[in-house]
Design an enzyme around this catalytic site. Structure first.
Site, PDB file in Angstrom:
ATOM      1  N   CYS A   8       9.352 -11.750 -26.192  1.00  0.00           N
ATOM      2  CA  CYS A   8       9.366 -11.262 -24.551  1.00  0.00           C
ATOM      3  C   CYS A   8      10.235 -11.468 -23.573  1.00  0.00           C
ATOM      4  CB  CYS A   8       7.546 -11.221 -24.176  1.00  0.00           C
ATOM      5  SG  CYS A   8       6.818 -10.452 -22.267  1.00  0.00           S
ATOM      6  N   ASP A 131      -3.940 -14.256 -24.206  1.00  0.00           N
ATOM      7  CA  ASP A 131      -2.962 -15.142 -23.990  1.00  0.00           C
ATOM      8  C   ASP A 131      -3.608 -16.290 -22.835  1.00  0.00           C
ATOM      9  OD1 ASP A 131       0.259 -14.882 -21.507  1.00  0.00           O
ATOM     10  OD2 ASP A 131      -0.297 -16.133 -22.872  1.00  0.00           O
TER      11      ASP A 131
HETATM   12  O1  LIG Z   1       7.260 -13.887 -18.837  1.00  0.00           O
HETATM   13  C1  LIG Z   1       6.521 -14.301 -18.142  1.00  0.00           C
HETATM   14  O2  LIG Z   1       7.806 -13.711 -17.069  1.00  0.00           O
HETATM   15  C2  LIG Z   1       5.152 -13.302 -17.396  1.00  0.00           C
HETATM   16  C3  LIG Z   1       5.853 -13.269 -16.289  1.00  0.00           C
HETATM   17  C4  LIG Z   1       4.253 -12.571 -15.427  1.00  0.00           C
HETATM   18  C5  LIG Z   1       3.757 -11.721 -15.867  1.00  0.00           C
HETATM   19  C6  LIG Z   1       3.508 -11.812 -17.323  1.00  0.00           C
HETATM   20  C7  LIG Z   1       4.695 -12.803 -18.019  1.00  0.00           C
HETATM   21  N1  LIG Z   1       4.694 -12.702 -19.638  1.00  0.00           N
HETATM   22  C8  LIG Z   1       3.579 -12.262 -20.333  1.00  0.00           C
HETATM   23  C9  LIG Z   1       4.462 -11.637 -22.302  1.00  0.00           C
HETATM   24  O3  LIG Z   1       3.747 -10.976 -22.698  1.00  0.00           O
HETATM   25  C10 LIG Z   1       4.728 -13.677 -22.775  1.00  0.00           C
HETATM   26  O4  LIG Z   1       5.445 -13.516 -23.500  1.00  0.00           O
HETATM   27  C11 LIG Z   1       2.516 -14.145 -22.795  1.00  0.00           C
HETATM   28  O5  LIG Z   1       2.500 -14.952 -21.730  1.00  0.00           O
HETATM   29  C12 LIG Z   1       3.707 -15.496 -23.647  1.00  0.00           C
HETATM   30  O6  LIG Z   1       4.330 -16.433 -22.662  1.00  0.00           O
HETATM   31  P1  LIG Z   1       5.017 -17.743 -23.280  1.00  0.00           P
HETATM   32  O7  LIG Z   1       3.267 -18.670 -23.199  1.00  0.00           O
HETATM   33  O8  LIG Z   1       6.024 -18.209 -22.301  1.00  0.00           O
HETATM   34  O9  LIG Z   1       5.131 -17.362 -24.739  1.00  0.00           O
END
Ligand SMILES: O=C(O)c1ccccc1NCC(=O)[C@H](O)[C@H](O)COP(=O)(O)O
Length: 217
Positions: A8, A131
């Site tokens: 992502c 999440d």
């Molecule tokens: O990734 C971002 O910046 C974000 C911003 C606002 C809403 C959602 C966002 N990401 C969503 C996703 O699907 C991420 O992959 C997920 O939250 C996991 O993130 P991480 O813990 O950093 O792997």
């Protein structure tokens, strides 16, 4: 068992190529201006043109208005819409009806009640993404690089496919899958070397780790 992986917050051709070469089944493009992973519609359109059959392009939104969704979809051929805000089941249904695309609904998890509340999206969303709930004062509703207690998922069965997310990285993803029985995983921060700066090497390492997961339930 083949575990499906979503990378992502892709923002560069190099990151996209690493995800595609590594066998990512989903690639996520963030349309949320406060995010360091936010991409313009033009950049998203360019990146989506790299994607070949077998990988699905996910557009990530936070409480989007219809106009924003329409503007993106006019130029970016998304395969799924990810909703990562406070969207209600009714809003999810309305977006599905208007845009005729599958919806991946993010559920922010900190305690059992959050998973109880997720039941309302079964039969509405096409897929759930579990999440970590952002800590108080967090600037972002996701992409914070934090885990939630995976044991909260133990013993729960869902009527729709689901994806595990939140604080995953190349070193912990196998444990996460074994602990939860997840058949799909999602990562953003864990494959970056700075907020919003995807590391092709870490993307490759994550996807290699996922490909090496064997013997899960
Ligand atoms: O990734 C971002 O910046 C974000 C911003 C606002 C809403 C959602 C966002 N990401 C969503 C996703 O699907 C991420 O992959 C997920 O939250 C996991 O993130 P991480 O813990 O950093 O792997």
């Amino acid at each position: 068992m083949n575990i499906r992986a979503k990378i992502c917050g892709i923002g560069t051709p190099e990151a996209m190529q690493a995800a595609l070469d590594g066998g990512a089944r989903y690639v996520g493009l963030v349309f949320f201006p406060r995010s360091p992973r936010n991409v313009s519609i033009a950049t998203a359109a360019e990146l989506s043109r790299m994607v070949r059959t077998g990988t699905r392009v996910v557009g990530l939104f936070v409480d989007p208005a219809d106009d924003m969704l329409a503007d993106v979809l006019a130029q970016v051929p998304l395969d799924l819409i990810q909703l990562h805000g406070s969207e209600t089941p009714e809003r999810v249904a309305a977006i599905k009806a208007r845009f005729a695309l599958p919806v991946l609904k993010a559920v922010k998890v900190a305690e059992p009640a959050d998973l109880d509340a997720a039941r309302a999206f079964e039969g509405v969303a096409d897929m759930l993404l579990f999440d970590a709930k952002p800590p108080r004062g967090a600037l972002l509703p996701g992409g914070n690089g934090i885990r939630f207690d995976w044991s909260l998922l133990t013993g729960r069965r869902w009527d729709c496919p689901w994806m595990l997310s939140g604080g995953l990285d190349p070193d912990n993803v196998a444990d996460a899958v074994r602990a939860t029985g997840a058949t799909a995983v999602d990562v953003s921060s864990g494959v970056e070397d700075a907020p919003g700066r995807k590391s092709p090497a870490r993307i490759r390492a994550f996807l290699t780790a996922v490909a090496g997961i064997r013997g899960t339930a």
